[in-house]
Write a protein that holds these residues in place. Structure first.
Motif, PDB file in Angstrom:
ATOM      1  N   ARG A 271      11.463  72.121   7.772  1.00 12.85           N
ATOM      2  CA  ARG A 271      12.074  72.130   9.101  1.00 12.85           C
ATOM      3  C   ARG A 271      12.095  73.573   9.635  1.00 12.85           C
ATOM      4  N   PRO A 272      11.380  73.841  10.716  1.00 11.76           N
ATOM      5  CA  PRO A 272      11.430  75.183  11.309  1.00 11.76           C
ATOM      6  C   PRO A 272      12.782  75.438  11.974  1.00 11.76           C
ATOM      7  N   VAL A 273      13.213  76.681  11.944  1.00 12.15           N
ATOM      8  CA  VAL A 273      14.428  77.103  12.639  1.00 12.15           C
ATOM      9  C   VAL A 273      14.000  77.793  13.929  1.00 12.15           C
ATOM     10  N   ALA A 274      14.572  77.355  15.057  1.00  8.51           N
ATOM     11  CA  ALA A 274      14.145  77.911  16.336  1.00  8.51           C
ATOM     12  C   ALA A 274      15.297  77.900  17.331  1.00  8.51           C
ATOM     13  N   ALA A 275      15.126  78.672  18.403  1.00  9.39           N
ATOM     14  CA  ALA A 275      16.180  78.847  19.400  1.00  9.39           C
ATOM     15  C   ALA A 275      16.300  77.628  20.298  1.00  9.39           C
TER      16      ALA A 275
ATOM     17  N   LEU B 167      19.599  72.930   4.699  1.00  8.56           N
ATOM     18  CA  LEU B 167      19.383  73.328   3.306  1.00  8.56           C
ATOM     19  C   LEU B 167      20.229  72.484   2.358  1.00  8.56           C
ATOM     20  N   ALA B 168      21.455  72.192   2.749  1.00 10.55           N
ATOM     21  CA  ALA B 168      22.332  71.368   1.909  1.00 10.55           C
ATOM     22  C   ALA B 168      21.768  69.963   1.738  1.00 10.55           C
ATOM     23  N   GLN B 169      21.002  69.496   2.722  1.00  7.19           N
ATOM     24  CA  GLN B 169      20.382  68.174   2.641  1.00  7.19           C
ATOM     25  C   GLN B 169      19.076  68.183   1.849  1.00  7.19           C
ATOM     26  N   GLY B 170      18.658  69.373   1.392  1.00  2.77           N
ATOM     27  CA  GLY B 170      17.457  69.471   0.564  1.00  2.77           C
ATOM     28  C   GLY B 170      16.184  69.806   1.299  1.00  2.77           C
ATOM     29  N   HIS B 171      16.267  70.102   2.594  1.00  5.38           N
ATOM     30  CA  HIS B 171      15.069  70.449   3.345  1.00  5.38           C
ATOM     31  C   HIS B 171      14.638  71.883   3.056  1.00  5.38           C
ATOM     32  N   SER B 172      13.333  72.134   3.180  1.00  6.19           N
ATOM     33  CA  SER B 172      12.835  73.503   3.263  1.00  6.19           C
ATOM     34  C   SER B 172      12.940  73.935   4.718  1.00  6.19           C
ATOM     35  N   ILE B 173      13.001  75.248   4.940  1.00  2.60           N
ATOM     36  CA  ILE B 173      13.080  75.750   6.309  1.00  2.60           C
ATOM     37  C   ILE B 173      12.075  76.885   6.511  1.00  2.60           C
ATOM     38  N   ILE B 174      11.757  77.137   7.774  1.00  2.00           N
ATOM     39  CA  ILE B 174      10.986  78.316   8.180  1.00  2.00           C
ATOM     40  C   ILE B 174      11.897  79.141   9.065  1.00  2.00           C
ATOM     41  N   ILE B 175      12.073  80.412   8.729  1.00  2.00           N
ATOM     42  CA  ILE B 175      12.966  81.274   9.494  1.00  2.00           C
ATOM     43  C   ILE B 175      12.265  82.596   9.790  1.00  2.00           C
TER      44      ILE B 175
ATOM     45  N   SER C 269       8.584  71.260  -3.286  1.00  2.00           N
ATOM     46  CA  SER C 269       9.917  71.712  -3.687  1.00  2.00           C
ATOM     47  C   SER C 269      10.551  72.555  -2.591  1.00  2.00           C
ATOM     48  N   GLN C 270      11.868  72.584  -2.565  1.00  2.00           N
ATOM     49  CA  GLN C 270      12.592  73.250  -1.494  1.00  2.00           C
ATOM     50  C   GLN C 270      12.384  74.764  -1.529  1.00  2.00           C
ATOM     51  N   LYS C 271      12.156  75.337  -0.335  1.00  2.00           N
ATOM     52  CA  LYS C 271      11.978  76.779  -0.195  1.00  2.00           C
ATOM     53  C   LYS C 271      12.528  77.239   1.148  1.00  2.00           C
ATOM     54  N   ILE C 272      12.798  78.525   1.225  1.00  2.70           N
ATOM     55  CA  ILE C 272      13.076  79.180   2.500  1.00  2.70           C
ATOM     56  C   ILE C 272      11.862  80.048   2.815  1.00  2.70           C
ATOM     57  N   TYR C 273      11.013  79.590   3.726  1.00  2.60           N
ATOM     58  CA  TYR C 273       9.864  80.379   4.163  1.00  2.60           C
ATOM     59  C   TYR C 273      10.351  81.364   5.231  1.00  2.60           C
ATOM     60  N   PHE C 274      10.058  82.643   5.054  1.00  2.00           N
ATOM     61  CA  PHE C 274      10.454  83.638   6.055  1.00  2.00           C
ATOM     62  C   PHE C 274       9.235  84.467   6.432  1.00  2.00           C
ATOM     63  N   SER C 275       9.114  84.754   7.739  1.00  2.00           N
ATOM     64  CA  SER C 275       7.870  85.313   8.258  1.00  2.00           C
ATOM     65  C   SER C 275       8.118  86.338   9.350  1.00  2.00           C
ATOM     66  N   ASN C 276       7.095  87.169   9.595  1.00  3.88           N
ATOM     67  CA  ASN C 276       7.104  88.023  10.783  1.00  3.88           C
ATOM     68  C   ASN C 276       6.978  87.139  12.022  1.00  3.88           C
ATOM     69  N   HIS C 277       7.449  87.652  13.163  1.00  2.00           N
ATOM     70  CA  HIS C 277       7.549  86.830  14.374  1.00  2.00           C
ATOM     71  C   HIS C 277       6.861  87.557  15.520  1.00  2.00           C
ATOM     72  N   THR C 278       5.728  86.990  15.991  1.00  2.00           N
ATOM     73  CA  THR C 278       4.932  87.695  16.992  1.00  2.00           C
ATOM     74  C   THR C 278       4.587  86.865  18.222  1.00  2.00           C
ATOM     75  N   SER C 279       4.732  85.537  18.162  1.00  2.00           N
ATOM     76  CA  SER C 279       4.321  84.707  19.300  1.00  2.00           C
ATOM     77  C   SER C 279       5.055  83.373  19.274  1.00  2.00           C
ATOM     78  N   HIS C 280       4.878  82.601  20.355  1.00  2.00           N
ATOM     79  CA  HIS C 280       5.507  81.289  20.445  1.00  2.00           C
ATOM     80  C   HIS C 280       4.829  80.258  19.534  1.00  2.00           C
ATOM     81  N   ILE C 281       3.641  80.556  19.022  1.00  2.00           N
ATOM     82  CA  ILE C 281       2.973  79.576  18.158  1.00  2.00           C
ATOM     83  C   ILE C 281       3.085  79.933  16.675  1.00  2.00           C
ATOM     84  N   ASP C 282       3.942  80.878  16.325  1.00  4.81           N
ATOM     85  CA  ASP C 282       4.116  81.256  14.920  1.00  4.81           C
ATOM     86  C   ASP C 282       4.484  80.046  14.058  1.00  4.81           C
ATOM     87  N   THR C 283       5.472  79.286  14.503  1.00  7.65           N
ATOM     88  CA  THR C 283       5.912  78.104  13.752  1.00  7.65           C
ATOM     89  C   THR C 283       4.775  77.124  13.569  1.00  7.65           C
ATOM     90  N   LEU C 284       4.035  76.865  14.641  1.00  7.90           N
ATOM     91  CA  LEU C 284       2.930  75.909  14.570  1.00  7.90           C
ATOM     92  C   LEU C 284       1.834  76.401  13.625  1.00  7.90           C
TER      93      LEU C 284
END
Length: 209
Positions: A64-68, A109-117, A34-49
């Motif tokens: 879908r991860p959100v990234a620069a 999000l409008a398309q129904g994806h979950s994201i990691i931010i 089910s769709q969610k917004i995962y939000f996390s602390n950010h400490t390294s380049h491999i956090d998303t992975l």
């Protein structure tokens, strides 16, 4: 996603698990698709992975991860990983295009994806997160029916500290907390502080207290 790219993604995440562990710790029942917004602390380049590696395979497929853009679009290899393997939502954090950096996230999000931010907006060197920027508040306000899922990355700031090329051999655990929501009357400052506290509460030394 093409089958070859799925295999490449799974191989990449297998390497992450081998190097860092990325063991999931569920503080609630393991997530479904089910769709969610995962939000996390950010400490390294491999956090998303690490987060993707810890998620169940069927859940990972709809996240879908959100990234620069300036980081993931800086080389052919990074661009391939972001676009073909991880289906990253790339944002223009420097506003070079003149648009709102959150617009691609809103579209996902409008398309129904979950994201990691990562609400801190930049990587930190400490075990606990820095104050959050306003992006999470805006998304929670505009998509009130999408649950907010806090995630705490344990030890990644020590495994891959800022500026490091090779990982330090330690074990990372990925703590997934209970879903959060924003109350309609809750202001930005109190909401962001509460979401930051939700991540801090997952840190083992804090949870034990």
């Amino acid at each position: 996603m093409k089958l070859w790219h799925v295999w490449q993604r799974d191989f990449l995440l297998m390497i992450v698990r081998f190097v860092a562990g990325a063991y999931p710790v569920w503080h609630q029942t393991p997530p479904c698709g089910s769709q969610k917004i995962y939000f996390s602390n950010h400490t390294s380049h491999i956090d998303t992975l690490a987060i993707l590696a810890a998620l169940p395979r069927d859940v990972r497929a709809v996240v879908r991860p959100v990234a620069a853009r300036d980081y993931w679009d800086s080389s052919t290899l990074k661009r391939h990983i972001a676009q073909k393997l991880l289906n990253v939502v790339l944002i223009d954090r420097h506003r070079e295009s003149g648009g709102d950096p959150l617009d691609p996230v809103r579209a996902a999000l409008a398309q129904g994806h979950s994201i990691i931010i990562f609400p801190e907006g930049t990587r930190g060197a400490d075990a606990l997160p820095q104050p959050f920027r306003s992006g999470l508040f805006h998304l929670a306000s505009e998509f009130p029916t999408v649950p907010l899922a806090p995630v705490y990355l344990e030890n990644l700031q020590r495994i891959m500290p800022k500026g490091a090329i090779w990982p330090v051999p330690l074990i990372c655990k990925v703590h997934f907390g209970a879903n959060e929501t924003r109350d309609e009357q809750e202001g930005k400052a109190s909401f962001l502080a509460r979401m930051q506290d939700a991540i801090v509460a997952l840190a083992p030394h804090r949870s034990a207290g």
